[in-house]
Enzyme design. Structure first.
Site, PDB file in Angstrom:
ATOM      1  N   LYS A   1      14.787 -17.531  13.914  1.00 55.03           N
ATOM      2  CA  LYS A   1      14.638 -16.450  12.930  1.00 55.03           C
ATOM      3  C   LYS A   1      15.737 -16.507  11.874  1.00 55.03           C
ATOM      4  O   LYS A   1      16.922 -16.489  12.185  1.00 55.03           O
ATOM      5  CB  LYS A   1      14.664 -15.096  13.647  1.00 55.03           C
ATOM      6  CG  LYS A   1      14.435 -13.909  12.711  1.00 55.03           C
ATOM      7  CD  LYS A   1      14.006 -12.690  13.488  1.00 55.03           C
ATOM      8  CE  LYS A   1      13.970 -11.450  12.624  1.00 55.03           C
ATOM      9  NZ  LYS A   1      13.281 -10.336  13.268  1.00 55.03           N
TER      10      LYS A   1
ATOM     11  N   ARG B   1      12.532  -3.780  13.257  1.00 59.17           N
ATOM     12  CA  ARG B   1      11.208  -3.273  13.635  1.00 59.17           C
ATOM     13  C   ARG B   1      11.201  -2.817  15.076  1.00 59.17           C
ATOM     14  O   ARG B   1      12.046  -3.178  15.872  1.00 59.17           O
ATOM     15  CB  ARG B   1      10.152  -4.369  13.466  1.00 59.17           C
ATOM     16  CG  ARG B   1       9.776  -4.659  12.023  1.00 59.17           C
ATOM     17  CD  ARG B   1       8.685  -5.706  11.982  1.00 59.17           C
ATOM     18  NE  ARG B   1       7.484  -5.248  12.644  1.00 59.17           N
ATOM     19  CZ  ARG B   1       6.886  -5.898  13.646  1.00 59.17           C
ATOM     20  NH1 ARG B   1       7.384  -7.009  14.116  1.00 59.17           N
ATOM     21  NH2 ARG B   1       5.787  -5.407  14.183  1.00 59.17           N
TER      22      ARG B   1
ATOM     23  N   ARG C   1       4.583 -13.777  19.896  1.00 66.21           N
ATOM     24  CA  ARG C   1       5.471 -14.945  19.903  1.00 66.21           C
ATOM     25  C   ARG C   1       4.696 -16.152  20.392  1.00 66.21           C
ATOM     26  O   ARG C   1       3.699 -16.013  21.118  1.00 66.21           O
ATOM     27  CB  ARG C   1       6.704 -14.691  20.781  1.00 66.21           C
ATOM     28  CG  ARG C   1       6.377 -14.386  22.208  1.00 66.21           C
ATOM     29  CD  ARG C   1       7.652 -14.015  22.974  1.00 66.21           C
ATOM     30  NE  ARG C   1       7.329 -13.363  24.228  1.00 66.21           N
ATOM     31  CZ  ARG C   1       6.984 -13.977  25.346  1.00 66.21           C
ATOM     32  NH1 ARG C   1       6.919 -15.297  25.366  1.00 66.21           N
ATOM     33  NH2 ARG C   1       6.703 -13.311  26.434  1.00 66.21           N
TER      34      ARG C   1
HETATM   35  C1  BTN Z   1      13.283  -7.012  11.873  1.00 68.10           C
HETATM   36  O1  BTN Z   1      13.258  -8.237  11.889  1.00 68.10           O
HETATM   37  O2  BTN Z   1      13.118  -6.345  12.903  1.00 68.10           O
HETATM   38  C2  BTN Z   1      13.537  -6.305  10.578  1.00 68.10           C
HETATM   39  C3  BTN Z   1      14.982  -6.374  10.178  1.00 68.10           C
HETATM   40  C4  BTN Z   1      15.265  -5.675   8.877  1.00 68.10           C
HETATM   41  C5  BTN Z   1      16.735  -5.592   8.579  1.00 68.10           C
HETATM   42  C6  BTN Z   1      17.023  -5.067   7.210  1.00 68.10           C
HETATM   43  S1  BTN Z   1      18.722  -5.247   6.777  1.00 68.10           S
HETATM   44  C7  BTN Z   1      18.472  -4.249   5.370  1.00 68.10           C
HETATM   45  C8  BTN Z   1      17.577  -3.107   5.796  1.00 68.10           C
HETATM   46  N1  BTN Z   1      18.357  -2.046   6.385  1.00 68.10           N
HETATM   47  C9  BTN Z   1      18.101  -1.892   7.691  1.00 68.10           C
HETATM   48  O3  BTN Z   1      18.647  -1.067   8.443  1.00 68.10           O
HETATM   49  N2  BTN Z   1      17.155  -2.766   8.068  1.00 68.10           N
HETATM   50  C10 BTN Z   1      16.718  -3.591   6.978  1.00 68.10           C
END
Ligand code: BTN
Length: 260
Positions: free
Chosen positions: A127, A68, A256
């Protein structure tokens, strides 16, 4: 389905997932890629090229995983589960989808997994997993949703991270990515279909049961701070600030717990 896998042979439960999901989602397929830049990017490219079929795309290794807020998502092959579910979706209201997805994944995995608004899975304030949802439009008003999920499976050193990540194997000793995927995927598809029909209302109490921010002092990335008081009907985070109760709905804001 057996693949060479970047860190040895891996057997993925593609058929079992397909059998559980396909009756309720015609045209559904399961695809395992040994390597791709990002499973979300791949499905978004396909959607923009007009491919709107429902698919569960597992990436054994991502070379440019995305998180994100423009961040990257770093995952070690073999020690992580990274996949995206892509499907046409038409809910009356999209708000709260990422929270509903978090609820679904947490419930499929373990009672000790908490949810940190808007879409992180936490174990004891560390996390465990993140969710990245993107959509592409096609046709008249229809949208294709790409629900990307990254989960830390094995314990890894916390190089470069302010806090070490949690790992699913810490809760479920010996679990590996294929078994985790089999626990998650069929329920995730069902829950996304429930969301499409009923919206976030079907998930609000379930989110609140795992809300790790509830009644805690929080700091927002836009400078505001206060005490978190659960989520609203639309999935917005309710924060009691000096200016009163505020509903935080922007996905561009991160939150947070305040340092105690
Ligand atoms: C976050 O916590 O910021 C979101 C992370 C999301 C990661 C997943 S891994 C599978 C999919 N492909 C990506 O490039 N991102 C999501």
């Amino acid at each position: 389905m057996r693949t060479a896998g970047p860190s040895g042979p891996v057997t993925w439960p593609a058929e079992a997932i397909w059998e559980a999901v396909a009756p309720a989602l015609p045209g559904f397929t399961v695809e395992i890629l040994p390597e791709v830049d990002s499973s979300n990017s791949e499905l978004m490219r396909r959607a923009r090229a007009g491919r709107d079929e429902p698919v569960l795309l597992v990436a054994e290794r991502q070379t440019a995983g995305r998180g994100r807020l423009g961040r990257g998502w770093d995952s070690a092959a073999g020690a992580s589960l990274t996949f995206s579910l892509g499907l046409p979706l038409a809910p009356a209201d999209w708000s709260g989808l990422s929270l509903a997805v978090g609820v679904s994944v947490a419930e499929s995995l373990h009672p000790a997994i908490g949810l940190k608004w808007p879409n992180d899975l936490w174990v004891r304030d560390h996390k465990l997993a993140g969710i990245l949802i993107e959509t592409a439009s096609f046709g008249a008003g229809a949208r294709y949703a790409v629900i990307g999920i990254g989960i830390n499976i094995a314990v890894r050193p916390a190089s470069g991270l302010s806090t070490p990540p949690a790992a699913l194997a810490g809760l479920l000793p010996g679990i590996e990515a294929p078994a985790a995927l089999l626990r998650i995927a069929p329920a995730l598809v069902r829950d996304v279909q429930v969301f499409e029909q009923a919206g976030f209302a079907a998930f609000r109490l379930r989110f609140e049961a795992r809300d790790v921010l509830r009644d805690r002092a929080v700091t927002l990335s836009d400078g505001r701070s206060g005490t978190a008081h659960g989520v609203g009907e639309d999935g917005s985070l309710l924060v009691h600030t000096a200016a009163g109760l505020q509903a935080i709905s922007s996905s561009e804001v991160s939150v947070r717990p305040a340092a105690s």
